[in-house]
Design an enzyme around this catalytic site. Structure first.
Site, mmCIF file in Angstrom:
data_model
loop_
_atom_site.group_PDB
_atom_site.id
_atom_site.type_symbol
_atom_site.label_atom_id
_atom_site.label_comp_id
_atom_site.label_asym_id
_atom_site.label_seq_id
_atom_site.Cartn_x
_atom_site.Cartn_y
_atom_site.Cartn_z
ATOM 1 N N THR A 152 -13.862 -13.941 55.688
ATOM 2 C CA THR A 152 -14.362 -12.805 56.465
ATOM 3 C C THR A 152 -15.250 -11.883 55.632
ATOM 4 O OG1 THR A 152 -13.633 -10.715 57.473
ATOM 5 C CG2 THR A 152 -12.051 -11.801 56.062
ATOM 6 N N ASP A 153 -16.128 -11.168 56.310
ATOM 7 C CA ASP A 153 -16.976 -10.179 55.613
ATOM 8 C C ASP A 153 -16.123 -9.065 54.994
ATOM 9 O OD1 ASP A 153 -16.270 -8.784 57.964
ATOM 10 O OD2 ASP A 153 -18.320 -8.261 58.516
ATOM 11 N N GLU A 154 -14.885 -8.903 55.508
ATOM 12 C CA GLU A 154 -14.042 -7.810 55.011
ATOM 13 C C GLU A 154 -13.618 -8.028 53.557
ATOM 14 O OE1 GLU A 154 -11.194 -6.150 57.742
ATOM 15 O OE2 GLU A 154 -12.230 -7.017 59.443
ATOM 16 N N TYR A 206 -4.836 -6.766 54.519
ATOM 17 C CA TYR A 206 -5.414 -7.917 55.221
ATOM 18 C C TYR A 206 -6.575 -8.507 54.430
ATOM 19 C CZ TYR A 206 -8.667 -10.392 58.311
ATOM 20 O OH TYR A 206 -9.545 -11.319 58.816
ATOM 21 N N LYS A 227 -7.061 -12.095 52.463
ATOM 22 C CA LYS A 227 -8.140 -13.042 52.804
ATOM 23 C C LYS A 227 -9.009 -13.312 51.571
ATOM 24 C CE LYS A 227 -9.221 -14.687 56.206
ATOM 25 N NZ LYS A 227 -8.878 -15.984 56.828
HETATM 26 P P1 NAD Z 1 -6.077 -14.569 65.708
HETATM 27 O O1 NAD Z 1 -5.107 -13.613 65.111
HETATM 28 O O2 NAD Z 1 -6.540 -14.382 67.095
HETATM 29 O O3 NAD Z 1 -5.483 -16.049 65.606
HETATM 30 C C1 NAD Z 1 -4.773 -16.498 64.475
HETATM 31 C C2 NAD Z 1 -4.063 -17.791 64.867
HETATM 32 O O4 NAD Z 1 -3.380 -18.283 63.708
HETATM 33 C C3 NAD Z 1 -2.993 -17.597 65.968
HETATM 34 O O5 NAD Z 1 -3.105 -18.627 66.921
HETATM 35 C C4 NAD Z 1 -1.683 -17.687 65.195
HETATM 36 O O6 NAD Z 1 -0.605 -18.192 65.990
HETATM 37 C C5 NAD Z 1 -2.067 -18.655 64.086
HETATM 38 N N1 NAD Z 1 -1.189 -18.506 62.902
HETATM 39 C C6 NAD Z 1 -0.863 -17.342 62.278
HETATM 40 N N2 NAD Z 1 -0.021 -17.604 61.257
HETATM 41 C C7 NAD Z 1 0.159 -18.955 61.233
HETATM 42 C C8 NAD Z 1 0.902 -19.829 60.404
HETATM 43 N N3 NAD Z 1 1.647 -19.353 59.393
HETATM 44 N N4 NAD Z 1 0.855 -21.156 60.646
HETATM 45 C C9 NAD Z 1 0.110 -21.643 61.674
HETATM 46 N N5 NAD Z 1 -0.600 -20.861 62.508
HETATM 47 C C10 NAD Z 1 -0.577 -19.527 62.280
HETATM 48 O O7 NAD Z 1 -7.295 -14.605 64.679
HETATM 49 P P2 NAD Z 1 -8.860 -14.814 64.906
HETATM 50 O O8 NAD Z 1 -9.466 -13.506 65.199
HETATM 51 O O9 NAD Z 1 -9.087 -15.966 65.799
HETATM 52 O O10 NAD Z 1 -9.288 -15.195 63.422
HETATM 53 C C11 NAD Z 1 -9.291 -16.557 62.989
HETATM 54 C C12 NAD Z 1 -9.750 -16.614 61.550
HETATM 55 O O11 NAD Z 1 -11.056 -16.036 61.436
HETATM 56 C C13 NAD Z 1 -8.858 -15.840 60.586
HETATM 57 O O12 NAD Z 1 -8.746 -16.571 59.398
HETATM 58 C C14 NAD Z 1 -9.620 -14.528 60.368
HETATM 59 O O13 NAD Z 1 -9.321 -13.985 59.103
HETATM 60 C C15 NAD Z 1 -11.054 -15.028 60.448
HETATM 61 N N6 NAD Z 1 -12.034 -14.017 60.882
HETATM 62 C C16 NAD Z 1 -11.861 -13.351 62.061
HETATM 63 C C17 NAD Z 1 -12.822 -12.426 62.463
HETATM 64 C C18 NAD Z 1 -12.699 -11.713 63.785
HETATM 65 O O14 NAD Z 1 -13.552 -10.866 64.083
HETATM 66 N N7 NAD Z 1 -11.720 -12.011 64.608
HETATM 67 C C19 NAD Z 1 -13.938 -12.178 61.652
HETATM 68 C C20 NAD Z 1 -14.073 -12.876 60.445
HETATM 69 C C21 NAD Z 1 -13.113 -13.811 60.079
HETATM 70 P P1 TYD Z 2 -10.664 -3.995 64.685
HETATM 71 O O1 TYD Z 2 -11.006 -4.561 66.010
HETATM 72 O O2 TYD Z 2 -9.243 -3.762 64.330
HETATM 73 O O3 TYD Z 2 -11.393 -4.928 63.608
HETATM 74 P P2 TYD Z 2 -11.572 -4.722 62.006
HETATM 75 O O4 TYD Z 2 -10.711 -3.616 61.547
HETATM 76 O O5 TYD Z 2 -11.131 -6.037 61.482
HETATM 77 O O6 TYD Z 2 -13.037 -4.444 61.802
HETATM 78 O O7 TYD Z 2 -11.426 -2.599 64.519
HETATM 79 C C1 TYD Z 2 -12.830 -2.496 64.635
HETATM 80 C C2 TYD Z 2 -13.210 -1.056 64.372
HETATM 81 O O8 TYD Z 2 -12.667 -0.242 65.420
HETATM 82 C C3 TYD Z 2 -12.633 -0.508 63.072
HETATM 83 O O9 TYD Z 2 -13.614 0.334 62.446
HETATM 84 C C4 TYD Z 2 -11.446 0.308 63.507
HETATM 85 C C5 TYD Z 2 -11.830 0.794 64.897
HETATM 86 N N1 TYD Z 2 -10.700 0.966 65.832
HETATM 87 C C6 TYD Z 2 -10.530 2.168 66.527
HETATM 88 O O10 TYD Z 2 -11.324 3.117 66.372
HETATM 89 N N2 TYD Z 2 -9.480 2.279 67.382
HETATM 90 C C7 TYD Z 2 -8.582 1.262 67.573
HETATM 91 O O11 TYD Z 2 -7.617 1.438 68.358
HETATM 92 C C8 TYD Z 2 -8.775 0.032 66.866
HETATM 93 C C9 TYD Z 2 -7.808 -1.118 67.041
HETATM 94 C C10 TYD Z 2 -9.852 -0.067 66.008
#
Ligand code: NAD
Ligand code: TYD
Length: 334
Positions: free
Chosen positions: A125-127, A149, A153
């Protein structure tokens, strides 16, 4: 070609499974997911009977289970999505993040090393870069994660890289910006705010609302992962960014406006601890291998909001379940 997808019942993983099964009729998918509060088989109803798709409930931290899957399924590629993903939960209770994101990733790396694999795509992730005031992060920039988190990562990202350098495991890493689209668990800001408004509740905006995120439509990320999987160079890292920077207040106003509401729905709440100010990615490297985001933010956001409007039962069920307990802990009674 057989793909082992971890975390395929989550937001991005389930979108990726739909995308791959639609695009490659001869690819087989094995989805390993623990079904945590975020994992949801409702996301995969349309494909559950597809002969090219198989679901296995299991934990990536369970070495025996992971070994058994490698032995039986002999995957060619792994795309490793499984993770604990919510920053606020990592602040309340980091342990599960260290366990799944660091130790779970390590078990996958070790098992892939033992059995061999053509490509191991680690979803980062970019984070992991931390926050940036001006400019954009490049793949070679130092990682300075700020939340439990993002630190977990960053640890898994670096562990994956080390398995390439030390053991020649064919690792490729993507670091994407914030995704939005269907099937996102309603604790994350976009589905939380849409669903709150539809329930007649206020939307809790952290701090000043000036923090900036770079938003990417989830299908653009799926195409990015597909491109990196097939065209990316082993041992390399690719940023997958949407190029749509918005302050949280701008984003909130877009959602309110689309749903016919005004700013009186906003409730400014205490800021997130260690809240990263801005994320932004340089995507030139991914462009060189043939990817760039295609969806316009305005159109894809409208489509996303429409999806949550049309699928109220999907998120209502989740908000009634585990989410309720978490929400109370995070925001108190509202
Ligand atoms: P999500 O939380 O929606 O899904 C995570 C999935 O992983 C779930 O289905 C959960 O049941 C499964 N999981 C969790 N722990 C597990 C374990 N121990 N064994 C097997 N399965 C397990 O997450 P997402 O938003 O779909 O993100 C997916 C990936 O992309 C993650 O690695 C996250 O760090 C990365 N990512 C997400 C974003 C975003 O904006 N959502 C951005 C950049 C990177
Ligand atoms: P989020 O969706 O939790 O993603 P991430 O923290 O991984 O970027 O949050 C996106 C942005 O929105 C982040 O700057 C925090 C803000 N935020 C709120 O202002 N209120 C909320 O209730 C949540 C969940 C996030």
């Amino acid at each position: 070609m057989k793909l082992l997808i971890t975390g395929g019942a989550g937001f991005i993983g389930s979108n990726f499974i739909h995308y791959i099964l639609g695009k490659y009729p001869d690819y087989k998918i094995v989805n390993l997911d623990k079904l945590t509060y975020c994992g949801n088989l409702d996301n995969l109803k349309e494909v559950e009977n597809n002969p090219n798709y198989k679901f296995i409930k299991g934990d990536i931290c369970d070495k025996e289970k992971v070994t058994e899957i490698f032995e039986n399924e002999k995957p060619d590629f792994i795309i490793h999505f499984a993770a604990e993903t919510h920053v606020d939960r990592s602040i309340l209770d980091p342990y599960a993040f260290i366990k799944t994101n660091v130790l779970g990733t390590h078990i996958l790396l070790e098992t892939a090393k033992k059995f061999g694999i053509e490509r191991f795509l680690h979803i980062s992730t970019d984070e992991t870069y931390g926050s940036i005031e001006n400019g954009k992060f490049k793949e070679e920039d130092i990682l300075m994660p700020n939340s439990p988190y993002s630190a977990s990562k960053a640890s898994s990202d670096l562990l994956a890289r080390s398995y390439f350098k030390t053991f020649s495991l064919p690792i490729i890493i993507t670091r994407s910006s914030n995704n939005y689209g269907p099937y996102e668990y309603p604790e994350k800001v976009i589905p939380l705010f849409i669903s709150n408004i539809l329930e007649g509740k206020k939307v809790p905006l952290y701090g000043t609302g000036k923090n900036i995120r770079d938003w990417i439509f989830v299908l653009d990320n799926c195409e990015g992962i597909d491109t990196v999987l097939h065209n990316g160079e082993i041992g390399e890292i690719y940023n997958i960014g949407g190029g749509n920077e918005k302050t949280n207040l701008e984003l909130t106003k877009i959602i309110l406006n689309e749903l016919g509401k005004d700013e009186s729905q906003i409730e400014y709440v205490e800021d997130r601890l260690g809240h990263d100010f801005r994320y932004a990615l340089d995507i030139e490297k991914a462009k060189k291998i043939g990817w760039e985001p295609k969806h316009s933010f305005e159109e894809a956001m409208k489509k996303t909001i429409a999806w949550y409007l049309e699928n109220k039962d999907w998120w209502r069920k989740l908000k009634q379940e585990e989410f309720g307990k978490y929400y109370e802990k995070q925001y108190g009674e509202r």
